[in-house]
Scaffold this active site. Structure first.
Site, PDB file in Angstrom:
ATOM      1  N   CYS A 231      -3.477   9.254   3.886  1.00 29.04           N
ATOM      2  CA  CYS A 231      -3.193   8.423   2.489  1.00 29.04           C
ATOM      3  C   CYS A 231      -4.711   7.928   2.117  1.00 29.04           C
ATOM      4  O   CYS A 231      -4.831   6.711   1.986  1.00 29.04           O
ATOM      5  CB  CYS A 231      -2.259   7.255   2.915  1.00 29.04           C
ATOM      6  SG  CYS A 231      -0.912   7.544   3.865  1.00 29.04           S
ATOM      7  N   ALA A 232      -5.468   8.931   1.574  1.00 27.17           N
ATOM      8  CA  ALA A 232      -6.901   8.518   1.433  1.00 27.17           C
ATOM      9  C   ALA A 232      -7.280   7.614   0.287  1.00 27.17           C
ATOM     10  O   ALA A 232      -8.098   6.650   0.402  1.00 27.17           O
ATOM     11  CB  ALA A 232      -7.801   9.703   1.380  1.00 27.17           C
ATOM     12  N   GLY A 235     -10.431   6.491  -0.873  1.00 29.28           N
ATOM     13  CA  GLY A 235     -11.509   6.973   0.105  1.00 29.28           C
ATOM     14  C   GLY A 235     -12.495   6.160   0.443  1.00 29.28           C
ATOM     15  O   GLY A 235     -13.366   6.677   1.320  1.00 29.28           O
ATOM     16  N   GLY A 236     -12.304   4.926   0.612  1.00 28.16           N
ATOM     17  CA  GLY A 236     -13.320   4.002   1.454  1.00 28.16           C
ATOM     18  C   GLY A 236     -13.317   4.205   2.887  1.00 28.16           C
ATOM     19  O   GLY A 236     -14.580   4.216   3.602  1.00 28.16           O
ATOM     20  N   LYS A 237     -12.309   4.639   3.523  1.00 31.05           N
ATOM     21  CA  LYS A 237     -12.210   4.734   4.974  1.00 31.05           C
ATOM     22  C   LYS A 237     -12.690   6.261   5.281  1.00 31.05           C
ATOM     23  O   LYS A 237     -13.199   6.448   6.402  1.00 31.05           O
ATOM     24  CB  LYS A 237     -10.848   4.414   5.691  1.00 31.05           C
ATOM     25  CG  LYS A 237     -10.649   3.004   5.686  1.00 31.05           C
ATOM     26  CD  LYS A 237      -9.070   2.868   6.179  1.00 31.05           C
ATOM     27  CE  LYS A 237      -8.642   1.153   5.840  1.00 31.05           C
ATOM     28  NZ  LYS A 237      -8.564   1.198   4.458  1.00 31.05           N
ATOM     29  N   ASP A 255      -3.915  12.527  -0.729  1.00 32.98           N
ATOM     30  CA  ASP A 255      -3.060  11.635  -1.376  1.00 32.98           C
ATOM     31  C   ASP A 255      -2.125  12.213  -2.350  1.00 32.98           C
ATOM     32  O   ASP A 255      -2.406  13.390  -2.824  1.00 32.98           O
ATOM     33  CB  ASP A 255      -4.020  10.584  -2.054  1.00 32.98           C
ATOM     34  CG  ASP A 255      -3.649   9.255  -2.174  1.00 32.98           C
ATOM     35  OD1 ASP A 255      -3.601   8.378  -1.171  1.00 32.98           O
ATOM     36  OD2 ASP A 255      -2.926   8.854  -3.425  1.00 32.98           O
ATOM     37  N   ASP A 282       1.440  17.501  -3.326  1.00 35.09           N
ATOM     38  CA  ASP A 282       2.280  17.390  -4.310  1.00 35.09           C
ATOM     39  C   ASP A 282       3.613  18.404  -4.076  1.00 35.09           C
ATOM     40  O   ASP A 282       4.588  18.482  -5.008  1.00 35.09           O
ATOM     41  CB  ASP A 282       1.662  18.387  -5.633  1.00 35.09           C
ATOM     42  CG  ASP A 282       0.817  19.445  -5.004  1.00 35.09           C
ATOM     43  OD1 ASP A 282       1.198  20.071  -3.754  1.00 35.09           O
ATOM     44  OD2 ASP A 282       0.124  20.379  -5.738  1.00 35.09           O
ATOM     45  N   ASP A 300      -3.119   5.539   7.021  1.00 37.00           N
ATOM     46  CA  ASP A 300      -3.627   4.260   6.504  1.00 37.00           C
ATOM     47  C   ASP A 300      -2.483   4.035   5.237  1.00 37.00           C
ATOM     48  O   ASP A 300      -2.598   4.146   4.120  1.00 37.00           O
ATOM     49  CB  ASP A 300      -5.064   4.257   5.714  1.00 37.00           C
ATOM     50  CG  ASP A 300      -5.280   2.965   5.186  1.00 37.00           C
ATOM     51  OD1 ASP A 300      -4.641   1.982   5.633  1.00 37.00           O
ATOM     52  OD2 ASP A 300      -6.149   2.727   4.159  1.00 37.00           O
ATOM     53  N   CYS A 353      -2.756  -3.032   5.899  1.00 38.23           N
ATOM     54  CA  CYS A 353      -3.678  -4.335   5.659  1.00 38.23           C
ATOM     55  C   CYS A 353      -2.639  -5.649   5.282  1.00 38.23           C
ATOM     56  O   CYS A 353      -2.716  -6.086   4.756  1.00 38.23           O
ATOM     57  CB  CYS A 353      -4.428  -4.075   4.533  1.00 38.23           C
ATOM     58  SG  CYS A 353      -3.684  -3.618   2.974  1.00 38.23           S
TER      59      CYS A 353
END
Length: 414
Positions: A231-232, A235-237, A255, A282, A300, A353
Site C-alpha cells: 500500500c505504497a 512512497g514515503g516508506k 497501490d 488494477d 501500511d 497510523c
C-alpha cells in the site's frame, strides 16, 4: 501583534473553503499562500498557523462564539475573534468585528474546558469511541494529538550523512537536532520551509515523522532481497526501505492509485533511488503473480488516521463513524490477501497510523486465528503513543511465516 487586513481575509477565505466546501486544509493553504507574492515567510506562517489553529479548535471556538455550521462570513469572523482573544491579540476596529462579546470569551473558555469533548474539540462519537477503546489513556492521547506537530526530516543516507545535512541546513539558519532512537532523523528546532532548499531539491532528505520512520526499521529489509510495499501511496516508506536496501535488490511498490505511484517515481528520481518498481493494483492478477515470492511484505494499511490528527486536524471533522467499520473490513481483507505474497520463512509487517486497538493489535490477533494467518506468528509489535513519544501515533507489528522447506526436511529425516 497587529492584525493585517489582507492576512486576516486570506485566513477567513481559507476557512470558508475548508468548513463550507469540505476542501482539504493542506491543499487550500497551498493555493492561498500563492495568492500574493509580496507575502514573506512571517505572513505565510501567520495564515497557515492561524487557519490550522481554528480548524483544530473548531468545536470549542464555535461553542464559545455561539455559532453553528454552515458558517457564514460573519460567523467565521466570530471564530477568528475567539482565536485572537484567547491568544491575547487586540481586535481591530473593523466593521467585521463589530458587536463581538470579547469579555465573555474567556469566561466561556474556562467553563467549556471542564468538558473533554469541548476542551479537546472533538465530535461526540470520537470522544465516546476513544474512551471505549483506550479507557483512561484516551485523555492523554487526545490531548497530545491536539499539539502542533514537529517537523521531522529523514536523511537520505544514499546521498549524505546526518551530520553533513545538519551543517548544510545550519548554514541556512535552519537549526535541527537529532532524536535518540531514530538514527536518520532530524527535528527542526523552529518551523521553516525546507522544500525551497537545495538540500531538498538534491534529494538529501524527505519530510517524514519519526514514528513513520520506525516502520522501515522494523521491516529491516536487506540489500538483495525482494520486498513488496503493498500500500505504497506516494512512497514515503518505500523510499526509506530502498535506502536500507542500499539500492540493491527489488522493491515492488504497489497501490490502487496510479497518480500516487507517479509521485513516488518522481520522488525516487530525486532521491537517487533506482531499485523501486511500481505496479498498479488494477486486478487480482497483480497479487497472484507474487504469491510466495517476497522475502518481506509491508502492509501500511489504510486506517482512521487518528494517530496523525496533530498534522491533519481537519480529519476530526471529515471522519465519520461508519467509515471506521468500512476501513476495519478493508484491513482484514488486505491482511488475508496480501499476506499470501510472503514466501515461506519470510516476514510481514502490518502498520497503521492509528491508536485504536480495533485497527491494530485486535486485527492481528484475529488474523492469526484465521485460516489465512495460520502459518504466521507474531514476533513483536510496537504501539507508539503520541503522549509518550511526542510524535505521531502508530502501530507496527512484525509477523514471521513458517519455513515449509525446513518442515519438509525434518519429515524426510524421520
Amino acid at each position: 501583534m497587529k492584525l493585517h487586513r489582507n492576512l486576516v481575509f486570506a485566513t477567513i477565505d481559507s476557512l470558508d473553503l475548508i468548513f463550507n466546501e469540505n476542501k482539504q486544509a493542506d491543499k487550500v493553504l497551498k493555493n492561498t499562500l500563492k495568492r500574493d507574492k509580496r507575502w514573506g515567510a512571517r505572513d505565510r506562517g501567520f495564515i497557515a498557523e492561524t487557519t490550522y489553529d481554528i480548524v483544530r479548535w473548531k468545536r470549542l471556538y464555535a461553542e464559545i462564539a455561539e455559532v453553528r455550521e454552515p458558517f457564514g462570513r460573519p460567523n467565521l469572523f466570530r471564530l477568528f475573534t475567539v482565536w485572537a482573544t484567547l491568544k491575547g491579540i487586540a481586535i481591530p476596529e473593523w466593521k467585521q468585528f463589530e458587536d463581538t462579546p470579547t469579555r465573555r470569551i474567556k469566561g466561556r473558555f474556562d467553563e467549556l474546558s471542564k468538558i473533554r469533548k469541548y476542551r479537546e474539540s472533538i465530535p461526540d462519537w470520537m470522544d465516546e469511541l476513544g474512551e471505549k477503546e483506550l479507557g483512561k489513556k484516551w485523555d492523554k492521547e487526545i490531548g497530545a494529538l491536539n499539539q502542533l506537530a514537529d517537523v521531522v526530516l529523514r536523511v537520505n543516507i544514499l546521498k549524505t550523512t546526518v551530520e553533513k545535512l545538519q551543517n548544510e541546513l545550519s548554514d541556512l539558519d535552519i537549526e535541527t537536532e537529532t532524536i535518540k532512537g531514530y538514527p536518520v532523523a532530524l527535528k527542526l528546532k523552529e518551523r521553516a520551509n525546507v522544500f525551497t532548499t537545495d538540500a531538498f531539491k538534491n534529494g538529501f532528505f524527505e519530510v517524514q515523522d519519526a514514528s513513520s520512520q520506525k516502520v522501515a526499521e522494523i521491516l529491516d529489509a536487506k540489500p538483495g532481497m525482494r520486498v513488496v510495499d503493498a500500500c505504497a501511496g506516494a512512497g514515503g516508506k518505500s523510499l526509506h526501505i530502498a535506502t536500507m536496501m542500499d539500492n540493491k535488490g527489488q522493491l515492488i511498490a504497489m497501490d490502487i492509485y496510479d497518480s500516487k505511484l507517479n509521485e513516488l517515481k518522481r520522488r525516487a528520481k530525486r532521491n537517487g533511488i533506482f531499485n523501486i518498481e511500481t505496479r498498479a493494483i488494477d486486478s487480482t492478477k497483480v497479487i497472484k503473480k507474487l504469491i510466495e515470492k517476497a522475502d518481506k511484505v509491508l502492509i501500511d494499511a489504510p486506517c482512521s488516521g487518528l494517530g496523525v490528527l496533530k498534522r491533519n486536524p481537519d480529519a476530526k471533522w471529515k471522519l465519520q463513524p461508519e467509515f471506521l467499520d468500512k476501513i476495519r473490513a478493508t484491513q482484514k481483507d488486505l491482511l488475508d490477501s496480501y499476506s499470501r505474497m510472503v514466501k515461506p520463512g519470510g516476514q510481514l509487517v502490518y502498520a497503521t497510523c492509528s491508536i485504536l486497538p480495533s485497527e491494530n493489535e485486535l486485527q492481528i490477533k484475529a488474523f492469526l486465528k484465521r485460516e489465512e494467518g495460520k502459518d504466521f506468528t507474531l514476533v513483536n509489535e510496537e504501539k507508539i503513543l503520541p503522549s509518550k513519544s511526542g510524535f505521531d501515533g502508530f502501530y507496527i507489528s512484525l509477523l514471521q511465516k513458517k519455513n515449509e522447506e525446513k518442515k519438509t526436511k525434518i519429515k524426510d529425516q524421520k
